[in-house]
Design a protein around this motif. Structure first.
Motif, PDB file in Angstrom:
ATOM      1  N   GLY A   7      35.272  38.574  42.659  1.00  0.00           N
ATOM      2  CA  GLY A   7      34.112  37.748  42.345  1.00  0.00           C
ATOM      3  C   GLY A   7      33.321  38.299  41.179  1.00  0.00           C
ATOM      4  N   ALA A   8      34.024  38.845  40.192  1.00  0.00           N
ATOM      5  CA  ALA A   8      33.352  39.513  39.072  1.00  0.00           C
ATOM      6  C   ALA A   8      32.659  38.552  38.124  1.00  0.00           C
ATOM      7  CB  ALA A   8      34.355  40.368  38.298  1.00  0.00           C
ATOM      8  N   SER A   9      32.993  37.273  38.173  1.00  0.00           N
ATOM      9  CA  SER A   9      32.359  36.314  37.264  1.00  0.00           C
ATOM     10  C   SER A   9      31.185  35.593  37.907  1.00  0.00           C
ATOM     11  CB  SER A   9      33.396  35.285  36.787  1.00  0.00           C
ATOM     12  OG  SER A   9      33.928  34.546  37.877  1.00  0.00           O
ATOM     13  N   GLY A  10      30.790  36.003  39.111  1.00  0.00           N
ATOM     14  CA  GLY A  10      29.670  35.376  39.798  1.00  0.00           C
ATOM     15  C   GLY A  10      28.327  35.890  39.325  1.00  0.00           C
ATOM     16  N   ALA A  11      27.271  35.481  40.012  1.00  0.00           N
ATOM     17  CA  ALA A  11      25.903  35.798  39.584  1.00  0.00           C
ATOM     18  C   ALA A  11      25.674  37.299  39.438  1.00  0.00           C
ATOM     19  CB  ALA A  11      24.905  35.205  40.576  1.00  0.00           C
ATOM     20  N   ILE A  12      26.065  38.058  40.443  1.00  0.00           N
ATOM     21  CA  ILE A  12      25.864  39.506  40.375  1.00  0.00           C
ATOM     22  C   ILE A  12      27.023  40.208  39.680  1.00  0.00           C
ATOM     23  CG2 ILE A  12      26.878  39.951  42.651  1.00  0.00           C
ATOM     24  CD1 ILE A  12      24.788  42.146  43.027  1.00  0.00           C
ATOM     25  N   GLY A  13      28.197  39.584  39.686  1.00  0.00           N
ATOM     26  CA  GLY A  13      29.396  40.250  39.185  1.00  0.00           C
ATOM     27  C   GLY A  13      29.307  40.711  37.751  1.00  0.00           C
ATOM     28  N   SER A  14      28.824  39.839  36.867  1.00  0.00           N
ATOM     29  CA  SER A  14      28.778  40.210  35.448  1.00  0.00           C
ATOM     30  C   SER A  14      27.819  41.370  35.211  1.00  0.00           C
ATOM     31  CB  SER A  14      28.382  39.005  34.600  1.00  0.00           C
ATOM     32  OG  SER A  14      27.125  38.487  34.997  1.00  0.00           O
ATOM     33  N   HIS A  15      26.684  41.370  35.906  1.00  0.00           N
ATOM     34  CA  HIS A  15      25.740  42.487  35.775  1.00  0.00           C
ATOM     35  C   HIS A  15      26.357  43.767  36.323  1.00  0.00           C
ATOM     36  CE1 HIS A  15      22.278  39.968  34.625  1.00  0.00           C
ATOM     37  NE2 HIS A  15      22.785  39.084  35.460  1.00  0.00           N
ATOM     38  N   LEU A  16      27.093  43.651  37.404  1.00  0.00           N
ATOM     39  CA  LEU A  16      27.726  44.806  38.015  1.00  0.00           C
ATOM     40  C   LEU A  16      28.804  45.384  37.112  1.00  0.00           C
ATOM     41  CD1 LEU A  16      27.957  46.634  40.467  1.00  0.00           C
ATOM     42  CD2 LEU A  16      29.417  44.902  41.545  1.00  0.00           C
ATOM     43  N   VAL A  17      29.619  44.515  36.516  1.00  0.00           N
ATOM     44  CA  VAL A  17      30.657  44.982  35.582  1.00  0.00           C
ATOM     45  C   VAL A  17      30.021  45.769  34.448  1.00  0.00           C
ATOM     46  CG1 VAL A  17      32.348  44.257  33.863  1.00  0.00           C
ATOM     47  CG2 VAL A  17      32.322  43.164  36.107  1.00  0.00           C
ATOM     48  N   SER A  18      28.986  45.210  33.843  1.00  0.00           N
ATOM     49  CA  SER A  18      28.332  45.870  32.709  1.00  0.00           C
ATOM     50  C   SER A  18      27.808  47.250  33.077  1.00  0.00           C
ATOM     51  CB  SER A  18      27.184  45.003  32.185  1.00  0.00           C
ATOM     52  OG  SER A  18      27.653  43.784  31.674  1.00  0.00           O
ATOM     53  N   GLN A  19      27.160  47.349  34.233  1.00  0.00           N
ATOM     54  CA  GLN A  19      26.594  48.630  34.637  1.00  0.00           C
ATOM     55  C   GLN A  19      27.673  49.659  34.962  1.00  0.00           C
ATOM     56  OE1 GLN A  19      23.347  48.492  37.459  1.00  0.00           O
ATOM     57  NE2 GLN A  19      22.509  46.614  36.604  1.00  0.00           N
ATOM     58  N   LEU A  20      28.739  49.220  35.613  1.00  0.00           N
ATOM     59  CA  LEU A  20      29.815  50.152  35.962  1.00  0.00           C
ATOM     60  C   LEU A  20      30.543  50.651  34.720  1.00  0.00           C
ATOM     61  CD1 LEU A  20      31.259  48.368  39.115  1.00  0.00           C
ATOM     62  CD2 LEU A  20      30.088  50.583  39.075  1.00  0.00           C
ATOM     63  N   VAL A  21      30.827  49.751  33.800  1.00  0.00           N
ATOM     64  CA  VAL A  21      31.505  50.144  32.561  1.00  0.00           C
ATOM     65  C   VAL A  21      30.630  51.122  31.781  1.00  0.00           C
ATOM     66  CG1 VAL A  21      32.320  49.311  30.320  1.00  0.00           C
ATOM     67  CG2 VAL A  21      32.933  48.079  32.410  1.00  0.00           C
ATOM     68  N   GLY A 209       7.725  31.461  56.240  1.00  0.00           N
ATOM     69  CA  GLY A 209       8.933  32.269  56.127  1.00  0.00           C
ATOM     70  C   GLY A 209       8.749  33.382  55.118  1.00  0.00           C
ATOM     71  N   VAL A 210       9.036  34.619  55.519  1.00  0.00           N
ATOM     72  CA  VAL A 210       8.833  35.778  54.637  1.00  0.00           C
ATOM     73  C   VAL A 210      10.144  36.064  53.901  1.00  0.00           C
ATOM     74  CG1 VAL A 210       8.249  38.226  54.517  1.00  0.00           C
ATOM     75  CG2 VAL A 210       7.061  36.725  56.137  1.00  0.00           C
ATOM     76  N   TRP A 211      10.123  35.891  52.596  1.00  0.00           N
ATOM     77  CA  TRP A 211      11.318  36.125  51.787  1.00  0.00           C
ATOM     78  C   TRP A 211      11.202  37.472  51.076  1.00  0.00           C
ATOM     79  CZ3 TRP A 211      14.135  31.575  49.046  1.00  0.00           C
ATOM     80  CH2 TRP A 211      14.315  30.526  49.951  1.00  0.00           C
ATOM     81  N   SER A 212      12.299  38.192  51.088  1.00  0.00           N
ATOM     82  CA  SER A 212      12.425  39.389  50.262  1.00  0.00           C
ATOM     83  C   SER A 212      13.299  39.021  49.070  1.00  0.00           C
ATOM     84  CB  SER A 212      13.055  40.530  51.051  1.00  0.00           C
ATOM     85  OG  SER A 212      12.147  41.062  51.976  1.00  0.00           O
ATOM     86  N   LEU A 213      12.804  39.280  47.881  1.00  0.00           N
ATOM     87  CA  LEU A 213      13.494  38.906  46.652  1.00  0.00           C
ATOM     88  C   LEU A 213      13.968  40.156  45.922  1.00  0.00           C
ATOM     89  CD1 LEU A 213      10.867  36.236  45.535  1.00  0.00           C
ATOM     90  CD2 LEU A 213      13.081  35.786  46.606  1.00  0.00           C
ATOM     91  N   VAL A 214      14.941  39.980  45.028  1.00  0.00           N
ATOM     92  CA  VAL A 214      15.433  41.109  44.244  1.00  0.00           C
ATOM     93  C   VAL A 214      15.952  40.595  42.905  1.00  0.00           C
ATOM     94  CG1 VAL A 214      17.757  41.020  45.293  1.00  0.00           C
ATOM     95  CG2 VAL A 214      16.939  43.144  44.237  1.00  0.00           C
ATOM     96  N   HIS A 215      15.523  41.241  41.831  1.00  0.00           N
ATOM     97  CA  HIS A 215      16.032  40.883  40.511  1.00  0.00           C
ATOM     98  C   HIS A 215      17.518  41.212  40.453  1.00  0.00           C
ATOM     99  CE1 HIS A 215      16.578  40.925  36.129  1.00  0.00           C
ATOM    100  NE2 HIS A 215      15.518  40.132  36.089  1.00  0.00           N
ATOM    101  N   ILE A 216      18.277  40.385  39.775  1.00  0.00           N
ATOM    102  CA  ILE A 216      19.725  40.517  39.798  1.00  0.00           C
ATOM    103  C   ILE A 216      20.204  41.845  39.209  1.00  0.00           C
ATOM    104  CG2 ILE A 216      20.106  39.362  37.570  1.00  0.00           C
ATOM    105  CD1 ILE A 216      22.182  38.862  40.807  1.00  0.00           C
ATOM    106  N   THR A 217      19.508  42.382  38.203  1.00  0.00           N
ATOM    107  CA  THR A 217      19.921  43.679  37.664  1.00  0.00           C
ATOM    108  C   THR A 217      19.629  44.801  38.650  1.00  0.00           C
ATOM    109  OG1 THR A 217      17.814  43.958  36.489  1.00  0.00           O
ATOM    110  CG2 THR A 217      19.632  42.964  35.263  1.00  0.00           C
TER     111      THR A 217
END
Length: 314
Positions: A7-21, A209-217
């Motif tokens: 799932g590397a092309s999904g919402a979090i995937g591209s950010h994750l690839v960049s950080q890992l590389v 409803g109490v939501w916890s949010l997180v920036h994608i990066t």
């Protein structure tokens, strides 16, 4: 390390690839679409096209990659914000969290993977528990009927991943994503942002409803921490400012240049969309991310959505 991201092309995937590389890891990233391989290659990953629901295909690509770590970020979420598409995406995501998880785990075991990290979700924490839950909290045991399959899929994923004995199985319960590449960003095609601008994302009932949010990066950097030094079990990933919908949604509307959100009675939303959406907007508890900060040294760049909405949507 050599890391396989499903799932590397999904919402979090591209950010994750960049950080890992950027940290020197070798990344193999999967996508369902051949059209997305170029983007993954540009980020520094070796792209592979695979159907995650085909066990033989999954086993083959994992065997060829020979990774040390597998990261499961597979969902089918995204696309037009209409009910028909939403039902289809939810059903597909449920299969990816059940069958897809099982296929990846079998392939991981066959090649001797030593760490398996998977995406879970914090929106369905137990309603009768604490207003802000830590990792000792459990997934809601009695969800609304129209959310039962989705909640069961999350429960299956967490049990399957954290129950393996041959590797460190880690489930990350993320809060709600916002930021570039998500449905809540400054992009013109961001689905949730468009709903807010068109006043089609209302405060339901009392908006409690109490939501916890997180920036994608930040979600990606927490995942990197789990990949590099996580231990078997569950980690919560969100900012430090859980808040009821009635508090954060008007701030979001101002941040994207929209009018204040409408207020809609719970009974009306229940009639039109079902009990599940009402439950999410009125009964969801928040989560605490103290464990991942304490054990893995993770620090979010955006500790609150109050600044994240202003500075981090682009």
């Amino acid at each position: 390390m050599k890391i396989f991201i499903a799932g590397a092309s999904g919402a979090i995937g591209s950010h994750l690839v960049s950080q890992l590389v950027a940290r020197g890891h070798e990344v193999v990233g999967t996508t369902r679409s051949a059209a997305k391989t170029g983007a993954l290659r540009a980020l520094g990953a070796e792209p592979v096209v695979v159907d995650a629901l085909d066990p033989d295909s999954v086993a083959d690509v994992v065997a060829k990659a020979e990774p040390e770590v597998i990261v499961h970020q597979l969902t089918a979420l995204g696309g037009p914000p209409d009910f028909r598409h939403a039902k289809r995406m939810a059903a597909a995501t449920n299969r990816l969290r059940t069958e897809g998880t099982d296929h990846l785990l079998a392939a991981a075991r066959a090649v001797g993977v030593r760490r398996f990290v998977a995406q879970s979700n914090a929106m369905w924490m137990e309603r009768a528990g604490a207003p802000v839950a830590d990792e000792n909290g459990r997934i809601e045991p009695n969800p609304p009927a129209d959310a039962a399959e989705a909640v069961a899929a999350l429960r299956h994923l967490e049990a399957a991943v954290t129950g393996i004995s041959w590797a460190d199985g880690i489930a990350l319960r993320y809060g709600g994503f916002y930021g570039p590449g998500t449905g809540l960003s400054a992009a013109p095609d961001a689905v949730m942002t468009e709903q807010v601008r068109r006043r089609k994302f209302p405060i339901v009932g009392g908006g409690g409803g109490v939501w916890s949010l997180v920036h994608i990066t930040d979600a990606a950097s927490a995942t990197v921490a789990a990949i590099e030094r996580g231990r078997r079990g569950i980690y919560h990933v969100a900012d430090d400012d859980p808040a009821p919908v009635r508090e954060w949604l008007p701030v979001l509307a101002r941040a994207v240049g929209a009018k204040p959100p409408r207020r809609v009675p719970a009974w009306l939303v229940r009639l039109v969309a079902g009990e599940g959406p009402v439950d999410l907007m009125t009964r969801t508890p928040g989560i605490s991310s103290e464990k991942i900060k304490r054990e893995l040294g993770w620090t979010p760049r955006y500790p609150t959505w109050r600044t994240g909405f202003v500075e981090g949507l682009k």
